[in-house]
Design a protein around this motif. Structure first.
Motif, PDB file in Angstrom:
ATOM      1  N   GLN A  98       0.831  -1.205   0.000  1.00 38.91           N
ATOM      2  CA  GLN A  98       0.000   0.000   0.000  1.00 38.91           C
ATOM      3  C   GLN A  98       0.870   1.262   0.000  1.00 38.91           C
ATOM      4  O   GLN A  98       0.562   2.241  -0.691  1.00 38.91           O
ATOM      5  CB  GLN A  98      -0.920  -0.021   1.221  1.00 38.91           C
ATOM      6  CG  GLN A  98      -1.935   1.109   1.276  1.00 38.91           C
ATOM      7  CD  GLN A  98      -2.994   0.991   0.192  1.00 38.91           C
ATOM      8  OE1 GLN A  98      -2.975   0.059  -0.602  1.00 38.91           O
ATOM      9  NE2 GLN A  98      -3.907   1.938   0.159  1.00 38.91           N
ATOM     10  N   TYR A 218       3.052   5.308   7.793  1.00 31.58           N
ATOM     11  CA  TYR A 218       2.940   3.855   7.610  1.00 31.58           C
ATOM     12  C   TYR A 218       3.676   3.092   8.697  1.00 31.58           C
ATOM     13  O   TYR A 218       3.271   1.974   9.052  1.00 31.58           O
ATOM     14  CB  TYR A 218       3.412   3.458   6.208  1.00 31.58           C
ATOM     15  CG  TYR A 218       2.316   3.606   5.189  1.00 31.58           C
ATOM     16  CD1 TYR A 218       1.516   2.527   4.832  1.00 31.58           C
ATOM     17  CD2 TYR A 218       2.046   4.843   4.601  1.00 31.58           C
ATOM     18  CE1 TYR A 218       0.479   2.663   3.919  1.00 31.58           C
ATOM     19  CE2 TYR A 218       1.010   4.986   3.684  1.00 31.58           C
ATOM     20  CZ  TYR A 218       0.228   3.899   3.350  1.00 31.58           C
ATOM     21  OH  TYR A 218      -0.810   4.043   2.456  1.00 31.58           O
ATOM     22  N   GLY A 299      -5.137  -2.291  -0.355  1.00 33.93           N
ATOM     23  CA  GLY A 299      -4.997  -1.992   1.067  1.00 33.93           C
ATOM     24  C   GLY A 299      -6.070  -2.598   1.937  1.00 33.93           C
ATOM     25  O   GLY A 299      -6.199  -2.235   3.107  1.00 33.93           O
TER      26      GLY A 299
END
Length: 388
Positions: A98, A218, A299
């Motif tokens: 992702q 992330y 995702g």
């Protein structure tokens, strides 16, 4: 299991359902695909592994060759760490993929690329741009020093922050450092090609800043991998214990307390063997959202725990029957509340669920959970869904 690679080999019975790209690859390698019936009663083609290296599974996940992974066992306590490691590996892989897709899109929409596309309409850079792999490899090989320096420029401030963080133990710092490098190393080669090509362009610094700021986001999302693995194990152990107690009643006809199976290793061994013989198993599946070509599903990850009597054909058929009226759907928290008192200690499950929900909310990860129960059987299907 930081970044999905701690043990060199994990021993778990994996049914791996392949994407179209994965199937094509294995067929070209003369690997015969197997046809399985999964816990949801759907027949799929894929490969079966008794043991595997985490790195191999992660590579297949990152190149979008795997659409689903399923494991089934009569008991998971003996494979607790391996199951948690697999769960974290899948979550990390979804996040790497992702992040890569997000960064590529950000670069394509940057002023640097927009300007190039305006000035070079015959050679625009976009999602459809195809570049010869041999040429790409040679360019990246020639520009290794530039790529290394770009990575250092991106990671250096993060390294400083991690090393100065007094709340982290030395091992935790190492895990964070390794994780940041894994995110960088899993960016697609074309991204690094663009970086080498436009390193001297006006506005290039903004691209590096975007990569760095998104990396911290992330990295925060990656923290929930641990919570997910703990929540999953709690659900699996609950299902496992339900089966064990039920089988004690069947085998010993009321002469043995069902809870004996929790602490008497001899009885436990006999009961597990009987569950294996009857194929009364707990099933866990990880279903991944689509890759770069699957709009709207990138995702996404769904983890499902099935606890069912595999001998009951009517139960097996009913899982996929959306019109089945004998289905009771509830939230996972309601499911925990309705477990009979004394049958199972639910406080830990409730705690993990609360923690996971809160952790997901903090890092902007969508999280939904529910439990589907069929009233005329002991079938329970618990689903954890995530949008990263």
């Amino acid at each position: 299991m930081a970044a999905g690679e701690k043990k060199s080999v994990l021993k778990l019975p994996l049914k791996i359902v392949l994407t179209q790209g994965g199937s094509t690859f294995f067929i070209k390698q003369n690997k015969k695909l197997l046809k399985f019936k999964l816990a949801d009663n759907v027949e799929e083609y894929g490969i079966f592994l008794e043991e595997f290296t985490p790195a191999t599974i992660q590579r297949l996940l990152l190149i979008d060759y795997i659409s689903k992974i399923e494991i089934s066992k009569p008991e998971f306590v003996s494979s607790r760490q391996e199951t948690m490691d697999l769960s974290k590996l899948v979550v990390y892989s979804v996040l790497y993929r992702q992040y890569d897709a997000y960064i590529f899109n950000q670069i394509l929409s940057s002023d640097v690329i927009k300007k190039w596309n305006r000035l070079n309409p015959a050679n625009i850079i976009d999602q459809k741009t195809h570049i010869n792999e041999n040429f790409l490899r040679s360019v990246l090989k020639k520009n290794e020093k530039i790529i290394y320096e770009a990575k250092q420029e991106i990671l250096s401030p993060l390294y400083t922050f991690i090393n100065k963080n007094t709340s982290l133990l030395p091992e935790e710092k190492n895990i964070q450092l390794l994780l940041s490098e894994k995110f960088m190393n899993n960016l697609r080669p074309f991204t690094w090609f663009i970086i080498t090509k436009f390193k001297d362009a006006v506005g290039f610094d903004n691209i590096l800043r975007t990569i760095r700021s998104s990396l911290t986001e992330y990295m925060d999302k990656a923290k929930i991998a641990e919570y997910i693995s703990l929540m999953l194990m709690e659900l699996v152990v609950n299902a496992e214990n339900t089966n064990l107690r039920k089988e004690v009643k069947n085998m010993y006809k009321g002469t043995v307390d069902p809870n004996t199976v929790m602490f008497d290793p001899n009885i436990r061994k006999k009961v597990i063997a009987e569950l294996e013989r009857k194929h009364e198993l707990v099933f866990v599946s990880w279903k991944l959202g689509g890759g770069s070509t699957s709009i709207g599903t990138q995702g996404k990850l769904q983890i499902v725990v099935y606890n069912k009597d595999d001998q009951s054909e009517t139960v097996r058929e009913s899982i996929n029957d959306k019109k089945n009226a004998d289905l009771k759907k509830k939230s996972l928290i309601d499911f925990y509340r309705e477990i009979p008192e004394g049958d199972e200690d639910t406080s830990l499950g409730m705690y993990y669920l609360s923690y996971l929900s809160e952790a997901c909310e903090k890092v902007n990860v969508r999280f939904e959970s529910n439990a589907n129960q069929f009233r005329d059987s002991d079938l329970t299907v618990i689903s954890l869904s995530f949008g990263f």
